[in-house]
Structure formats: C-alpha cells, structure tokens
Design a protein around this motif. Sequence first.
Motif, PDB file in Angstrom:
ATOM      1  N   ALA A 222       0.825  -1.202   0.000  1.00 42.71           N
ATOM      2  CA  ALA A 222       0.000   0.000   0.000  1.00 42.71           C
ATOM      3  C   ALA A 222       0.863   1.257   0.000  1.00 42.71           C
ATOM      4  O   ALA A 222       1.976   1.275   0.513  1.00 42.71           O
ATOM      5  CB  ALA A 222      -0.917  -0.008   1.219  1.00 42.71           C
ATOM      6  N   SER A 223       0.340   2.321  -0.583  1.00 42.65           N
ATOM      7  CA  SER A 223       1.063   3.590  -0.606  1.00 42.65           C
ATOM      8  C   SER A 223       0.091   4.702  -0.983  1.00 42.65           C
ATOM      9  O   SER A 223      -1.061   4.456  -1.323  1.00 42.65           O
ATOM     10  CB  SER A 223       2.225   3.538  -1.605  1.00 42.65           C
ATOM     11  N   ARG A 224       0.582   5.924  -0.924  1.00 44.81           N
ATOM     12  CA  ARG A 224      -0.186   7.083  -1.367  1.00 44.81           C
ATOM     13  C   ARG A 224       0.456   7.568  -2.651  1.00 44.81           C
ATOM     14  O   ARG A 224       1.662   7.792  -2.703  1.00 44.81           O
ATOM     15  CB  ARG A 224      -0.155   8.164  -0.284  1.00 44.81           C
ATOM     16  N   LYS A 225      -0.348   7.725  -3.704  1.00 44.72           N
ATOM     17  CA  LYS A 225       0.199   8.027  -5.022  1.00 44.72           C
ATOM     18  C   LYS A 225      -0.487   9.244  -5.625  1.00 44.72           C
ATOM     19  O   LYS A 225      -1.678   9.479  -5.401  1.00 44.72           O
ATOM     20  CB  LYS A 225       0.015   6.827  -5.962  1.00 44.72           C
ATOM     21  N   THR A 226       0.279   9.993  -6.400  1.00 44.32           N
ATOM     22  CA  THR A 226      -0.274  11.087  -7.180  1.00 44.32           C
ATOM     23  C   THR A 226      -0.287  10.678  -8.645  1.00 44.32           C
ATOM     24  O   THR A 226       0.753  10.335  -9.214  1.00 44.32           O
ATOM     25  CB  THR A 226       0.539  12.381  -7.009  1.00 44.32           C
ATOM     26  N   VAL A 227      -1.475  10.690  -9.221  1.00 39.57           N
ATOM     27  CA  VAL A 227      -1.667  10.287 -10.614  1.00 39.57           C
ATOM     28  C   VAL A 227      -1.889  11.546 -11.442  1.00 39.57           C
ATOM     29  O   VAL A 227      -2.805  12.325 -11.162  1.00 39.57           O
ATOM     30  CB  VAL A 227      -2.877   9.336 -10.758  1.00 39.57           C
ATOM     31  N   ASP A 228      -1.048  11.761 -12.446  1.00 44.86           N
ATOM     32  CA  ASP A 228      -1.196  12.912 -13.347  1.00 44.86           C
ATOM     33  C   ASP A 228      -2.113  12.513 -14.497  1.00 44.86           C
ATOM     34  O   ASP A 228      -1.692  11.843 -15.436  1.00 44.86           O
ATOM     35  CB  ASP A 228       0.174  13.358 -13.870  1.00 44.86           C
ATOM     36  N   LEU A 237      -4.158   9.908  -4.291  1.00 48.13           N
ATOM     37  CA  LEU A 237      -5.065   8.852  -3.856  1.00 48.13           C
ATOM     38  C   LEU A 237      -4.325   7.840  -2.991  1.00 48.13           C
ATOM     39  O   LEU A 237      -3.113   7.656  -3.123  1.00 48.13           O
ATOM     40  CB  LEU A 237      -5.657   8.131  -5.075  1.00 48.13           C
ATOM     41  N   ASP A 238      -5.083   7.181  -2.131  1.00 47.96           N
ATOM     42  CA  ASP A 238      -4.543   6.048  -1.384  1.00 47.96           C
ATOM     43  C   ASP A 238      -4.663   4.805  -2.257  1.00 47.96           C
ATOM     44  O   ASP A 238      -5.715   4.540  -2.844  1.00 47.96           O
ATOM     45  CB  ASP A 238      -5.313   5.842  -0.082  1.00 47.96           C
ATOM     46  N   CYS A 239      -3.575   4.047  -2.329  1.00 46.58           N
ATOM     47  CA  CYS A 239      -3.558   2.807  -3.111  1.00 46.58           C
ATOM     48  C   CYS A 239      -3.357   1.646  -2.152  1.00 46.58           C
ATOM     49  O   CYS A 239      -2.318   1.552  -1.495  1.00 46.58           O
ATOM     50  CB  CYS A 239      -2.444   2.837  -4.152  1.00 46.58           C
ATOM     51  N   ASP A 240      -4.339   0.787  -2.055  1.00 45.57           N
ATOM     52  CA  ASP A 240      -4.248  -0.411  -1.205  1.00 45.57           C
ATOM     53  C   ASP A 240      -4.232  -1.651  -2.081  1.00 45.57           C
ATOM     54  O   ASP A 240      -4.978  -1.746  -3.063  1.00 45.57           O
ATOM     55  CB  ASP A 240      -5.427  -0.462  -0.238  1.00 45.57           C
ATOM     56  N   VAL A 241      -3.387  -2.600  -1.722  1.00 51.16           N
ATOM     57  CA  VAL A 241      -3.273  -3.862  -2.452  1.00 51.16           C
ATOM     58  C   VAL A 241      -3.752  -4.981  -1.535  1.00 51.16           C
ATOM     59  O   VAL A 241      -3.153  -5.241  -0.486  1.00 51.16           O
ATOM     60  CB  VAL A 241      -1.828  -4.122  -2.913  1.00 51.16           C
ATOM     61  N   LEU A 242      -4.850  -5.618  -1.919  1.00 50.35           N
ATOM     62  CA  LEU A 242      -5.455  -6.681  -1.135  1.00 50.35           C
ATOM     63  C   LEU A 242      -5.156  -8.022  -1.788  1.00 50.35           C
ATOM     64  O   LEU A 242      -5.235  -8.150  -3.013  1.00 50.35           O
ATOM     65  CB  LEU A 242      -6.971  -6.480  -1.032  1.00 50.35           C
ATOM     66  N   VAL A 253      -6.781  -1.149  -5.220  1.00 46.01           N
ATOM     67  CA  VAL A 253      -7.920  -0.253  -5.031  1.00 46.01           C
ATOM     68  C   VAL A 253      -7.399   1.160  -4.766  1.00 46.01           C
ATOM     69  O   VAL A 253      -6.551   1.363  -3.897  1.00 46.01           O
ATOM     70  CB  VAL A 253      -8.795  -0.708  -3.849  1.00 46.01           C
ATOM     71  N   TYR A 254      -7.924   2.132  -5.515  1.00 40.35           N
ATOM     72  CA  TYR A 254      -7.581   3.541  -5.310  1.00 40.35           C
ATOM     73  C   TYR A 254      -8.777   4.262  -4.697  1.00 40.35           C
ATOM     74  O   TYR A 254      -9.903   4.150  -5.200  1.00 40.35           O
ATOM     75  CB  TYR A 254      -7.213   4.215  -6.636  1.00 40.35           C
ATOM     76  N   THR A 255      -8.530   5.011  -3.624  1.00 40.35           N
ATOM     77  CA  THR A 255      -9.593   5.781  -2.983  1.00 40.35           C
ATOM     78  C   THR A 255      -9.097   7.187  -2.673  1.00 40.35           C
ATOM     79  O   THR A 255      -7.895   7.410  -2.493  1.00 40.35           O
ATOM     80  CB  THR A 255     -10.069   5.120  -1.678  1.00 40.35           C
ATOM     81  N   ALA A 256     -10.056   8.125  -2.606  1.00 37.33           N
ATOM     82  CA  ALA A 256      -9.745   9.513  -2.274  1.00 37.33           C
ATOM     83  C   ALA A 256     -10.356   9.851  -0.923  1.00 37.33           C
ATOM     84  O   ALA A 256     -11.422   9.339  -0.560  1.00 37.33           O
ATOM     85  CB  ALA A 256     -10.289  10.454  -3.347  1.00 37.33           C
ATOM     86  N   GLU A 257      -9.694  10.721  -0.189  1.00 40.37           N
ATOM     87  CA  GLU A 257     -10.242  11.174   1.092  1.00 40.37           C
ATOM     88  C   GLU A 257     -11.507  11.986   0.829  1.00 40.37           C
ATOM     89  O   GLU A 257     -11.493  12.913   0.010  1.00 40.37           O
ATOM     90  CB  GLU A 257      -9.206  12.031   1.823  1.00 40.37           C
ATOM     91  N   PRO A 258     -12.612  11.638   1.488  1.00 38.37           N
ATOM     92  CA  PRO A 258     -13.883  12.348   1.245  1.00 38.37           C
ATOM     93  C   PRO A 258     -13.765  13.848   1.509  1.00 38.37           C
ATOM     94  O   PRO A 258     -13.047  14.292   2.404  1.00 38.37           O
ATOM     95  CB  PRO A 258     -14.851  11.682   2.233  1.00 38.37           C
ATOM     96  N   GLY A 259     -14.492  14.616   0.696  1.00 40.49           N
ATOM     97  CA  GLY A 259     -14.548  16.057   0.890  1.00 40.49           C
ATOM     98  C   GLY A 259     -13.359  16.829   0.378  1.00 40.49           C
ATOM     99  O   GLY A 259     -13.244  18.035   0.611  1.00 40.49           O
ATOM    100  N   THR A 260     -12.476  16.171  -0.338  1.00 43.51           N
ATOM    101  CA  THR A 260     -11.283  16.840  -0.863  1.00 43.51           C
ATOM    102  C   THR A 260     -11.435  17.109  -2.354  1.00 43.51           C
ATOM    103  O   THR A 260     -12.319  16.564  -3.024  1.00 43.51           O
ATOM    104  CB  THR A 260     -10.035  15.967  -0.645  1.00 43.51           C
ATOM    105  N   GLY A 261     -10.546  17.954  -2.886  1.00 46.67           N
ATOM    106  CA  GLY A 261     -10.514  18.192  -4.324  1.00 46.67           C
ATOM    107  C   GLY A 261     -10.195  16.928  -5.091  1.00 46.67           C
ATOM    108  O   GLY A 261     -10.679  16.745  -6.219  1.00 46.67           O
TER     109      GLY A 261
END
Length: 279
Positions: A222-228, A237-242, A253-261
């Motif tokens: 898992a890591s936090r990634k910036t996708v251009d 986005l947060d990237c989790d590997v299950l 799985v990529y997810t974004a923190e709610p309420g953010t840009g």
Amino acid sequence: MSGSEFGRAVRRWRDRVAPEAAGLPAGGQRRAAGLRREELALLAGISADYVTRLEQGRAVNPSAQLVEALARALRLAVDERAFLFRAAGLVPPGPERVPAYLTPSVQRLLDRLTGTPVAVFDAAWTLLLANPLYAALMGDPSGWRGHERNGVWRNFVGAGGRVRQTAEERDAFHTALVADLRQTAGRYPDDPGLRRLIAGLRERSARFAGLWDAGAVGRHDASRKTVDHPQVGPLTLDCDVLTVSGSDLRIMVYTAEPGTGDAERLALLGVVGTQALVD
C-alpha cells in the motif's frame, strides 16, 4: 474435443451473462439477455471477429491465456473453466502455474466497487481485469497484449504509467517490484510463462537484471500516489493492495479522502471515462 464443442460452450455461456452483471450498459435492442459478441470481445481483450470464428468452430487451438481470459469474461465456475480448457485441447492450469482465476464471489465483490478504481493482478503483476474507472484513471488497457499487460514489464521496459514519482520513489518502487516478483518465482518455479517473463526482463532491462542479481528483498504494498491525469489533472489517492486468500491474486484499489478536491476530481473522472475532454 472439437472446436465446435468449444464454440458452442462459449456461445451458451455468453447468452447467460447479463451485460449489467459485467459492468456494461444494458440499453438498446437485444435479441437475447446475454452479452453481444462485441461485448465479450471487449471483456476478454480480443477481437469480435475472433469471437465469431471461435463460436463457429473456424478458429482452433486457442492459447491458454485466451481461454483464461474468456473464462473470466464469462464468469465461469471452477468446473466450467476446466471444461473450457479441455474443450480447447488444453490441460487446466495446475498448482504449479501462477493463478489467474477469478471466482464468482470475487467478481461480485468487484461489481460492487463501481465508483472506485479497481484492478486485479496475478502474483506476477500481470493485469487480469480493470474496471472502467481504473481504465479512466490509468489509461485504457484493452489494447495491451502479452507482456504489455504486466506491471513489472511496463515499468522497466515499457512506457511506464501516470503515477508521479521522484527518482528516490522510483528506485524504491522498482526494488519492491523485483523483490515481489522474486518471491513469486520462488512459489511457482515451474511456471513457463513466469520464466519467460523474467528472462525477457533480464534481457531488455539492465536495471531489472541488476536488481534481480542483487537479490532485492521486499514487496510492493500500500502507498499514497499522485496520478497525473491528462484531462482532470493530478489526483492524490490512497492505493491499497489486497490479496485474495487461496488464489494469490492482488486487488489494487484507489480511494480519495472524502470532501477533498481529489475526491471531486475522481468523481469527475467517472463522468469523463476514457474519452478526452473537448473544449
């Protein structure tokens, strides 16, 4: 078994898969409730003409990779998948091969994540399935063939991807990928496809060969990634590997923190899809 038996099986199972169950729109006039040939071709990553020839018994000797892709697209149960391999004149993959089978329960789980970018990889980081939002985020993989579908190959030999990385981050990522692939090679030493992948990487990438020979240790996690993204801009986005228990599959799985840009841009991406924005 004959090619006609294989074709009849594909046609029979295509008719029973509802398009909405496969994440496809169900609109328009349909003669049957199941998938159209074009839709099955899209899901399996092959041409519609080839699906036609398979169903009519005019295409013979499909590869194991193609049969596996059809089994996933048709959402076959374990016994049905084995039947399809035997109908193609192939032995169903045994425990010595890197698993590539998605159970119906995993498929149903993925179906419920339509608002989230999700991809499924095997233990060698070969892409097995990507939902539409993942394709929109990372680029449409439907045209990728062979080693192009492997994440290790794309990062060392191919064009890379849209994830922004510093030189230090890229080095750590490369080391983790090689280490993870080494662990997979230890679990599946007799898989010929895996051996060919590693040999090709060693031949084409001095960077990979150096890390492999150095015995890199670690794993891609898992890591936090910036996708251009070329249309909606950068998304952090947060990237989790299950890992799927018992099958050695990786669900990314990529997810974004709610309420953010980032969450807003991810929602916009769901509208844009894989199409370019027009001024």
